[in-house]
Design an enzyme around this catalytic site. Structure first.
Site, PDB file in Angstrom:
ATOM      1  N   ARG A   1       1.261  -0.592   0.003  1.00  0.00           N
ATOM      2  CA  ARG A   1      -0.281  -0.404   0.554  1.00  0.00           C
ATOM      3  C   ARG A   1       1.199   1.071   0.081  1.00  0.00           C
ATOM      4  O   ARG A   1       1.879   1.601   1.311  1.00  0.00           O
ATOM      5  CB  ARG A   1      -0.983  -0.181   1.318  1.00  0.00           C
ATOM      6  CG  ARG A   1      -1.763   1.624   1.606  1.00  0.00           C
ATOM      7  CD  ARG A   1      -2.610   1.504   0.107  1.00  0.00           C
ATOM      8  NE  ARG A   1      -3.415   2.898   0.767  1.00  0.00           N
ATOM      9  CZ  ARG A   1      -3.359   3.685   0.269  1.00  0.00           C
ATOM     10  NH1 ARG A   1      -2.382   3.833  -0.121  1.00  0.00           N
ATOM     11  NH2 ARG A   1      -4.215   4.885   1.062  1.00  0.00           N
TER      12      ARG A   1
ATOM     13  N   HIS B   1       1.871   6.719   2.166  1.00  0.00           N
ATOM     14  CA  HIS B   1       0.799   7.710   2.097  1.00  0.00           C
ATOM     15  C   HIS B   1       0.772   8.522   3.814  1.00  0.00           C
ATOM     16  O   HIS B   1       1.261   7.968   5.135  1.00  0.00           O
ATOM     17  CB  HIS B   1      -0.178   7.765   1.446  1.00  0.00           C
ATOM     18  CG  HIS B   1      -0.639   6.349   2.065  1.00  0.00           C
ATOM     19  ND1 HIS B   1      -0.061   5.277   2.297  1.00  0.00           N
ATOM     20  CD2 HIS B   1      -2.024   6.660   2.958  1.00  0.00           C
ATOM     21  CE1 HIS B   1      -1.536   4.918   3.912  1.00  0.00           C
ATOM     22  NE2 HIS B   1      -2.261   5.243   3.663  1.00  0.00           N
TER      23      HIS B   1
ATOM     24  N   HIS C   1      -2.676  10.963   5.600  1.00  0.00           N
ATOM     25  CA  HIS C   1      -4.025  11.165   5.714  1.00  0.00           C
ATOM     26  C   HIS C   1      -4.912  12.294   6.762  1.00  0.00           C
ATOM     27  O   HIS C   1      -4.160  12.291   7.996  1.00  0.00           O
ATOM     28  CB  HIS C   1      -5.528  10.411   5.044  1.00  0.00           C
ATOM     29  CG  HIS C   1      -4.443   9.106   6.048  1.00  0.00           C
ATOM     30  ND1 HIS C   1      -5.071   8.778   7.452  1.00  0.00           N
ATOM     31  CD2 HIS C   1      -4.625   7.852   5.071  1.00  0.00           C
ATOM     32  CE1 HIS C   1      -4.391   7.613   7.656  1.00  0.00           C
ATOM     33  NE2 HIS C   1      -4.110   6.742   6.252  1.00  0.00           N
TER      34      HIS C   1
ATOM     35  N   GLU D   1      -6.105   6.397  11.201  1.00  0.00           N
ATOM     36  CA  GLU D   1      -5.925   4.639  11.125  1.00  0.00           C
ATOM     37  C   GLU D   1      -5.966   4.161  11.979  1.00  0.00           C
ATOM     38  O   GLU D   1      -4.731   4.144  12.819  1.00  0.00           O
ATOM     39  CB  GLU D   1      -5.516   4.533  10.274  1.00  0.00           C
ATOM     40  CG  GLU D   1      -4.917   3.677   9.510  1.00  0.00           C
ATOM     41  CD  GLU D   1      -3.817   3.115   8.216  1.00  0.00           C
ATOM     42  OE1 GLU D   1      -3.983   3.864   7.001  1.00  0.00           O
ATOM     43  OE2 GLU D   1      -2.736   2.510   7.987  1.00  0.00           O
TER      44      GLU D   1
ATOM     45  N   HIS E   1       3.322   7.341   6.266  1.00  0.00           N
ATOM     46  CA  HIS E   1       3.303   5.539   6.589  1.00  0.00           C
ATOM     47  C   HIS E   1       3.468   4.824   5.446  1.00  0.00           C
ATOM     48  O   HIS E   1       2.448   5.117   4.564  1.00  0.00           O
ATOM     49  CB  HIS E   1       2.565   4.941   7.942  1.00  0.00           C
ATOM     50  CG  HIS E   1       1.209   5.272   7.372  1.00  0.00           C
ATOM     51  ND1 HIS E   1       0.352   6.176   7.961  1.00  0.00           N
ATOM     52  CD2 HIS E   1      -0.013   4.157   6.847  1.00  0.00           C
ATOM     53  CE1 HIS E   1      -0.517   6.366   7.169  1.00  0.00           C
ATOM     54  NE2 HIS E   1      -0.894   5.579   6.544  1.00  0.00           N
TER      55      HIS E   1
ATOM     56  N   GLU F   1     -10.928   5.907   0.712  1.00  0.00           N
ATOM     57  CA  GLU F   1      -9.613   5.582   0.293  1.00  0.00           C
ATOM     58  C   GLU F   1      -8.704   6.663  -0.909  1.00  0.00           C
ATOM     59  O   GLU F   1      -8.120   6.369  -1.354  1.00  0.00           O
ATOM     60  CB  GLU F   1      -9.487   4.146   0.110  1.00  0.00           C
ATOM     61  CG  GLU F   1      -9.314   3.089   1.097  1.00  0.00           C
ATOM     62  CD  GLU F   1      -7.961   3.058   1.941  1.00  0.00           C
ATOM     63  OE1 GLU F   1      -7.004   3.526   3.098  1.00  0.00           O
ATOM     64  OE2 GLU F   1      -7.177   2.812   0.416  1.00  0.00           O
TER      65      GLU F   1
ATOM     66  N   HIS G   1     -25.972  -3.329  25.632  1.00  0.00           N
ATOM     67  CA  HIS G   1     -25.261  -2.850  26.349  1.00  0.00           C
ATOM     68  C   HIS G   1     -25.727  -0.935  25.446  1.00  0.00           C
ATOM     69  O   HIS G   1     -25.650  -1.686  24.420  1.00  0.00           O
ATOM     70  CB  HIS G   1     -23.681  -3.468  26.029  1.00  0.00           C
ATOM     71  CG  HIS G   1     -23.237  -3.493  25.651  1.00  0.00           C
ATOM     72  ND1 HIS G   1     -23.809  -4.192  24.675  1.00  0.00           N
ATOM     73  CD2 HIS G   1     -22.594  -2.520  24.274  1.00  0.00           C
ATOM     74  CE1 HIS G   1     -23.034  -4.326  23.097  1.00  0.00           C
ATOM     75  NE2 HIS G   1     -22.111  -3.637  23.527  1.00  0.00           N
TER      76      HIS G   1
ATOM     77  N   HIS H   1     -22.694   1.793  24.368  1.00  0.00           N
ATOM     78  CA  HIS H   1     -21.080   2.944  25.119  1.00  0.00           C
ATOM     79  C   HIS H   1     -21.454   4.576  25.289  1.00  0.00           C
ATOM     80  O   HIS H   1     -22.306   5.024  24.618  1.00  0.00           O
ATOM     81  CB  HIS H   1     -20.152   2.709  23.416  1.00  0.00           C
ATOM     82  CG  HIS H   1     -20.396   1.364  23.371  1.00  0.00           C
ATOM     83  ND1 HIS H   1     -19.327   0.499  23.529  1.00  0.00           N
ATOM     84  CD2 HIS H   1     -20.716   0.452  21.899  1.00  0.00           C
ATOM     85  CE1 HIS H   1     -19.278  -0.929  23.889  1.00  0.00           C
ATOM     86  NE2 HIS H   1     -20.488  -0.675  22.737  1.00  0.00           N
TER      87      HIS H   1
ATOM     88  N   GLU I   1     -20.315   3.260  17.545  1.00  0.00           N
ATOM     89  CA  GLU I   1     -19.963   1.986  17.988  1.00  0.00           C
ATOM     90  C   GLU I   1     -19.294   0.879  16.365  1.00  0.00           C
ATOM     91  O   GLU I   1     -20.262   0.938  15.864  1.00  0.00           O
ATOM     92  CB  GLU I   1     -19.907   0.488  18.135  1.00  0.00           C
ATOM     93  CG  GLU I   1     -19.755  -0.252  18.365  1.00  0.00           C
ATOM     94  CD  GLU I   1     -20.687  -1.331  18.797  1.00  0.00           C
ATOM     95  OE1 GLU I   1     -20.754  -1.263  19.886  1.00  0.00           O
ATOM     96  OE2 GLU I   1     -20.433  -2.747  18.562  1.00  0.00           O
TER      97      GLU I   1
ATOM     98  N   HIS J   1     -27.890  -1.645  22.206  1.00  0.00           N
ATOM     99  CA  HIS J   1     -27.505  -3.184  21.331  1.00  0.00           C
ATOM    100  C   HIS J   1     -26.864  -4.787  21.963  1.00  0.00           C
ATOM    101  O   HIS J   1     -26.883  -4.286  22.773  1.00  0.00           O
ATOM    102  CB  HIS J   1     -26.977  -2.533  20.295  1.00  0.00           C
ATOM    103  CG  HIS J   1     -25.923  -2.408  20.086  1.00  0.00           C
ATOM    104  ND1 HIS J   1     -25.426  -1.274  20.793  1.00  0.00           N
ATOM    105  CD2 HIS J   1     -24.855  -2.880  20.554  1.00  0.00           C
ATOM    106  CE1 HIS J   1     -23.792  -1.221  21.219  1.00  0.00           C
ATOM    107  NE2 HIS J   1     -23.102  -2.361  21.027  1.00  0.00           N
TER     108      HIS J   1
END
Ligand SMILES: *[C@@H]1O[C@H](CO)[C@@H](O)[C@H](O)[C@H]1NC(C)=O
Ligand SMILES: *[C@@H]1O[C@H](CO)[C@@H](O)[C@H](O)[C@H]1NC(C)=O
Ligand SMILES: *[C@@H]1O[C@H](CO)[C@@H](O)[C@H](O)[C@H]1NC(C)=O
Ligand SMILES: *[C@@H]1O[C@H](CO)[C@@H](O)[C@H](O)[C@H]1NC(C)=O
Length: 459
Positions: free
Chosen positions: A161, A164, A166, A170, A209, A231, A345, A347, A352, A391
């Protein structure tokens, strides 16, 4: 089938039937408008479609058990006395793996966001010369998934890859094989490491990276802290070179212009490379600034962290408490044995983003005040549950379910419905929910994470 139907319609005693042997015009005549004498009833019976209900399908709809339509002769949108048969048109392949869509539990209500995107419906981007591919989920396909986006990427042995950076951060989980990752930070400190299946990496926004598959090739999952991430819009080494005047490049690097004669005109993105040396130290470029300090490194060898066993499976968490560089991404890798369920539960501090790795599952997303939708998931599917929306994730198959919960926050946290209710004075619970004393006595004060489900069918 279609043309047979067309023929039978044309064969009806239509006033303007075309003479035999001539091609009818594209449009019909005004005589076909309503009230015309040509109105007829179809001679097809649609009320005697044969079907055999699957286990649970004739239960009262609020029981809502998972309906396994996979091998059903003719899955029908019915639960208990609700619904009705479906004469078509339809694609039974969808119905068989989405039984909670075809025949939702009676407890579903209204319309929540869409919380499911199968990567199998994402448009693949193919790398050069058989070097790999990438497909993504973002707001284009899941409009309510605003906080995070994900990419599933494959690099064949030795493929890159491209170098690059961004705007988004990530976070990655290696799904298969292994790769070498490297980066240089704002202090000029360098980082190089090899990661394999089950390991994690994190690159903060703007840190350049690259990723190269080792001899066994690699597949990994990337999660970005921005639902609009694509991407196709990263800053690539080839592009930053291609879009500088050659004289500027020469001045910048203190090199003759001719040094840049062969730079690529277009991006390489995913492309074959010279195999990485097995000895990683040979690729350890260290300047005066030295290496990225250990506590700030960009990888965490999560594969070597043993899972924490719980009643119906296991859980392991990686977040900034043990992996400090990952300041805004936290994750739990969850295994649920057959019959078990990641407990109900929510968050409190993040949406999520979920990825289903193996097995099969379903989840009901509950949104205040009273909407609920149940979704079915298979490997390669993305799920999305907004902050504080409850959920559960239930194993609906006969093998282990493995999935990843990713939160955009520094620490992994959740509120367990069972722990909350079990830790509330029993009188309040009884007054509110009308549970019998025998049930109140069995409520638990601990967080279960995953329940085994062995008592669900008790009388
Ligand atoms: C990794 O890929 C290989 C080759 O397809 C496969 O045999 C193996 O099961 C995969 N591992 C996982 C964890 O999916
Ligand atoms: C790279 O070199 C530095 C010292 O120059 C050393 O501390 C570090 O462990 C090396 N890393 C690898 C992966 O060899
Ligand atoms: C790996 O490479 C380093 C740096 O070139 C070298 O010092 C070391 O001896 C090599 N290790 C092995 C096992 O070949
Ligand atoms: C069933 O309930 C009993 C009593 O609370 C408990 O001890 C047991 O662990 C439960 N079994 C499962 C499989 O949940």
């Amino acid at each position: 089938m279609k043309s047979a139907l067309l023929y039978s319609l044309l064969a009806l005693p239509a006033i303007h039937a075309a003479p035999t042997g001539t091609n009818p015009p594209l449009r019909g005549s005004e005589d076909l408008l309503g009230y015309s004498p040509s109105n007829t009833m179809s001679d097809k019976q649609t009320d005697d479609i044969p079907y055999v209900p699957v286990p649970g399908q004739t239960d009262t709809p609020d029981m809502g058990v998972y309906l396994d339509f996979e091998d059903a002769d003719s899955p029908q949108p019915m639960r208990g006395d609700t619904g009705g048969t479906d004469p078509g048109p339809r694609n039974e392949n969808y119905d068989r793996i989405n039984s909670d869509k075809l025949a939702p539990p009676g407890t579903d209500s209204g319309q929540t966001i869409n919380a499911q995107w199968p990567m199998g419906l994402s448009h693949n981007r193919l790398g050069l010369s058989g070097s790999g591919w990438a497909r993504q989920e973002n707001e284009v396909v899941m409009p309510a998934a605003t906080e995070m986006a994900g990419v599933d990427m494959r690099l064949e042995a030795g493929a890159y890859r491209e170098l690059h950076w961004h705007l988004a951060s990530e976070w990655s989980l290696v799904l298969n094989g292994s790769c070498r990752i490297e980066a240089v930070n704002e202090n000029g400190q360098t980082f190089v490491d090899d990661v394999s299946e089950g390991d994690v990496w994190f690159f903060p926004p703007g840190i350049p990276h690259s990723i190269q598959a080792l001899d066994d090739g690699v597949e990994f999952l990337l999660i970005f802290d921005d639902g609009t991430f694509s991407e196709d819009n990263t800053f690539l080494a080839t592009e930053v070179f291609a879009h500088q005047p050659k004289a500027v490049l020469a001045k910048n690097f203190d090199l003759p212009v001719a040094a840049f004669d062969d730079i690529p005109e277009d991006e390489l993105y995913i492309f074959p490379g010279t195999p990485a040396p097995a000895n990683i130290s040979e690729q350890n470029v260290t300047g005066a600034a030295g290496v990225v300090p250990r506590e700030q490194t960009y990888s965490y060898h999560f594969s070597e962290q043993p899972a924490h066993e719980v009643q119906g499976g296991s859980v392991k968490i990686v977040d900034s408490l043990t992996f400090p560089s990952s300041y805004n991404t936290a994750a739990a890798l969850v295994t649920v044995h057959p019959g078990g369920m990641r407990e109900i539960h929510w968050h409190p501090s993040s949406d999520e983003w979920t990825f289903f790795i193996s097995g099969q599952a379903r989840a009901t997303l509950f949104t205040a005040p009273s909407t609920a939708t149940t979704f079915d998931y298979r490997p390669g599917d993305v799920g999305y549950f907004p902050m504080s929306n409850s959920h559960y994730i239930e194993n609906t198959g006969d093998e282990d379910l493995v999935f990843l919960e990713v939160l955009k926050t520094d620490q992994f946290t959740d509120i367990s419905l069972g722990q909350w209710i079990g830790s509330t004075p029993k009188q309040i619970v009884a007054d509110t929910l009308h549970l019998p004393q025998s049930a109140l006595d069995r409520l638990k004060t601990q967080k279960m994470y995953v329940v085994a489900g062995g008592n669900a069918t008790d009388a």
